[in-house]
Design a protein around this motif. Structure first.
Motif, PDB file in Angstrom:
ATOM      1  N   LEU A   7     -54.676 -36.747 -24.451  1.00 32.32           N
ATOM      2  CA  LEU A   7     -53.103 -36.777 -24.166  1.00 32.32           C
ATOM      3  C   LEU A   7     -53.162 -37.442 -22.723  1.00 32.32           C
ATOM      4  O   LEU A   7     -54.137 -37.266 -21.921  1.00 32.32           O
ATOM      5  CB  LEU A   7     -52.989 -35.335 -23.861  1.00 32.32           C
ATOM      6  N   LYS A   8     -52.121 -38.262 -22.437  1.00 35.32           N
ATOM      7  CA  LYS A   8     -52.250 -39.234 -21.266  1.00 35.32           C
ATOM      8  C   LYS A   8     -50.883 -38.988 -20.728  1.00 35.32           C
ATOM      9  O   LYS A   8     -49.738 -39.329 -21.464  1.00 35.32           O
ATOM     10  CB  LYS A   8     -52.633 -40.624 -21.669  1.00 35.32           C
ATOM     11  N   VAL A 107     -52.772 -38.307 -15.852  1.00 36.35           N
ATOM     12  CA  VAL A 107     -53.637 -37.206 -16.070  1.00 36.35           C
ATOM     13  C   VAL A 107     -54.194 -37.500 -17.585  1.00 36.35           C
ATOM     14  O   VAL A 107     -53.048 -37.930 -18.432  1.00 36.35           O
ATOM     15  CB  VAL A 107     -52.683 -35.896 -16.337  1.00 36.35           C
ATOM     16  N   THR A 108     -55.253 -37.450 -18.032  1.00 34.94           N
ATOM     17  CA  THR A 108     -55.891 -37.801 -19.279  1.00 34.94           C
ATOM     18  C   THR A 108     -56.527 -36.349 -19.500  1.00 34.94           C
ATOM     19  O   THR A 108     -57.528 -35.788 -18.969  1.00 34.94           O
ATOM     20  CB  THR A 108     -56.820 -38.820 -19.373  1.00 34.94           C
ATOM     21  N   HIS A 109     -56.206 -36.020 -20.785  1.00 38.75           N
ATOM     22  CA  HIS A 109     -56.761 -34.818 -21.709  1.00 38.75           C
ATOM     23  C   HIS A 109     -57.394 -34.951 -22.882  1.00 38.75           C
ATOM     24  O   HIS A 109     -56.795 -35.251 -23.624  1.00 38.75           O
ATOM     25  CB  HIS A 109     -55.845 -33.381 -21.585  1.00 38.75           C
ATOM     26  N   ASP A 110     -58.725 -35.022 -22.766  1.00 35.73           N
ATOM     27  CA  ASP A 110     -59.451 -35.470 -24.091  1.00 35.73           C
ATOM     28  C   ASP A 110     -60.577 -34.749 -24.225  1.00 35.73           C
ATOM     29  O   ASP A 110     -60.837 -33.503 -23.819  1.00 35.73           O
ATOM     30  CB  ASP A 110     -59.706 -37.195 -23.755  1.00 35.73           C
ATOM     31  N   GLU A 111     -61.504 -35.228 -25.334  1.00 35.74           N
ATOM     32  CA  GLU A 111     -62.647 -34.533 -25.578  1.00 35.74           C
ATOM     33  C   GLU A 111     -62.429 -33.261 -26.459  1.00 35.74           C
ATOM     34  O   GLU A 111     -62.830 -32.275 -26.333  1.00 35.74           O
ATOM     35  CB  GLU A 111     -63.790 -34.435 -24.644  1.00 35.74           C
ATOM     36  N   TRP A 112     -61.255 -33.589 -27.121  1.00 35.83           N
ATOM     37  CA  TRP A 112     -60.803 -32.056 -28.150  1.00 35.83           C
ATOM     38  C   TRP A 112     -61.625 -31.979 -29.233  1.00 35.83           C
ATOM     39  O   TRP A 112     -61.876 -32.808 -30.047  1.00 35.83           O
ATOM     40  CB  TRP A 112     -59.456 -32.660 -28.459  1.00 35.83           C
ATOM     41  N   ALA A 121     -50.128 -26.594 -27.095  1.00 37.15           N
ATOM     42  CA  ALA A 121     -49.672 -25.987 -26.160  1.00 37.15           C
ATOM     43  C   ALA A 121     -49.908 -26.989 -24.681  1.00 37.15           C
ATOM     44  O   ALA A 121     -49.024 -26.940 -24.076  1.00 37.15           O
ATOM     45  CB  ALA A 121     -50.527 -24.776 -25.595  1.00 37.15           C
ATOM     46  N   CYS A 122     -51.092 -27.743 -24.993  1.00 40.06           N
ATOM     47  CA  CYS A 122     -51.345 -28.448 -23.622  1.00 40.06           C
ATOM     48  C   CYS A 122     -50.476 -29.750 -24.064  1.00 40.06           C
ATOM     49  O   CYS A 122     -49.811 -30.197 -22.745  1.00 40.06           O
ATOM     50  CB  CYS A 122     -52.918 -29.159 -23.856  1.00 40.06           C
ATOM     51  N   ALA A 123     -50.198 -30.357 -25.086  1.00 43.74           N
ATOM     52  CA  ALA A 123     -49.239 -31.492 -25.154  1.00 43.74           C
ATOM     53  C   ALA A 123     -47.824 -31.131 -24.756  1.00 43.74           C
ATOM     54  O   ALA A 123     -46.977 -31.909 -24.139  1.00 43.74           O
ATOM     55  CB  ALA A 123     -49.132 -31.910 -26.642  1.00 43.74           C
TER      56      ALA A 123
END
Length: 146
Positions: A7-8, A107-112, A121-123
Motif C-alpha cells: 500500500l503506498k 507512506v509505504t505499508h508492505d511485507e504483507w 482495514a489498512c487499505a
C-alpha cells in the motif's frame, strides 16, 4: 495465493517537516487522529510501540503493536505493524521530504503475509488517517473517522 501488493500513499501537507513529524509521533495528535487511542513508544530501533485505547467494552485494548525499525527525525519512521490479535506483522514506512511550502509525506505499508486479515482495514485506514492528520496540521481541527 499471490502476495498482497504494498500500500503506498503520497500526501502533501502545508506544514514544515518538523511539524508533520510531530503529528506522526506526538501523543496529542495521535489521540486526535486515532479517536482517543494513545501512541506508546520507545522511539529507537528495536523499541516497542503500540496504539492503545478504549475497546468496545470501555476497557483498554491494543489496536496496533509493533517494533521500531528506523527512527530518523524528521525524515524516516519505520516500524513493524500488527493489528489487534493478528500475529502476522507487516511493515510501515513514513518518509518526509520538505518542499517549498509543504512536506511530501510518503507512506509505504508492505511485507504483507499472504493471508494477513488486516490488509483491507489498512487499505481503508491509511487514507483516513493521513487525511485527518493533514486537516489537523493545516487547520487545527479534524473530522470524525467514519
Amino acid at each position: 495465493m499471490a502476495h498482497q501488493a504494498p500500500l503506498k500513499y503520497i500526501f502533501y501537507i502545508a506544514a514544515t517537516s518538523e511539524k508533520v513529524w510531530e503529528g506522526f509521533v506526538s501523543r496529542e495528535s495521535n489521540r486526535v487522529i486515532f479517536s482517543g487511542a494513545e501512541l506508546q513508544a520507545d522511539f529507537k530501533p528495536g523499541g516497542l510501540l503500540a496504539w492503545v485505547g478504549a475497546g468496545p467494552d470501555g476497557k483498554p485494548m491494543t489496536y496496533v503493536r509493533g517494533k521500531v525499525l528506523r527512527f530518523e527525525p524528521p525524515k524516516v519512521f519505520q516500524y513493524t505493524f500488527a493489528m489487534g490479535q493478528n500475529d502476522k506483522a507487516s511493515r510501515a514506512t513514513i518518509e518526509l521530504v520538505p518542499e517549498t511550502e509543504a512536506t511530501k509525506v510518503t507512506v509505504t505499508h508492505d511485507e504483507w503475509a499472504e493471508d494477513d486479515p488486516t490488509y483491507a482495514a489498512c487499505a481503508d485506514g491509511w487514507p483516513r488517517i493521513l487525511s485527518r492528520l493533514k486537516t489537523l496540521l493545516e487547520t487545527g481541527k479534524t473530522f470524525k473517522p467514519h
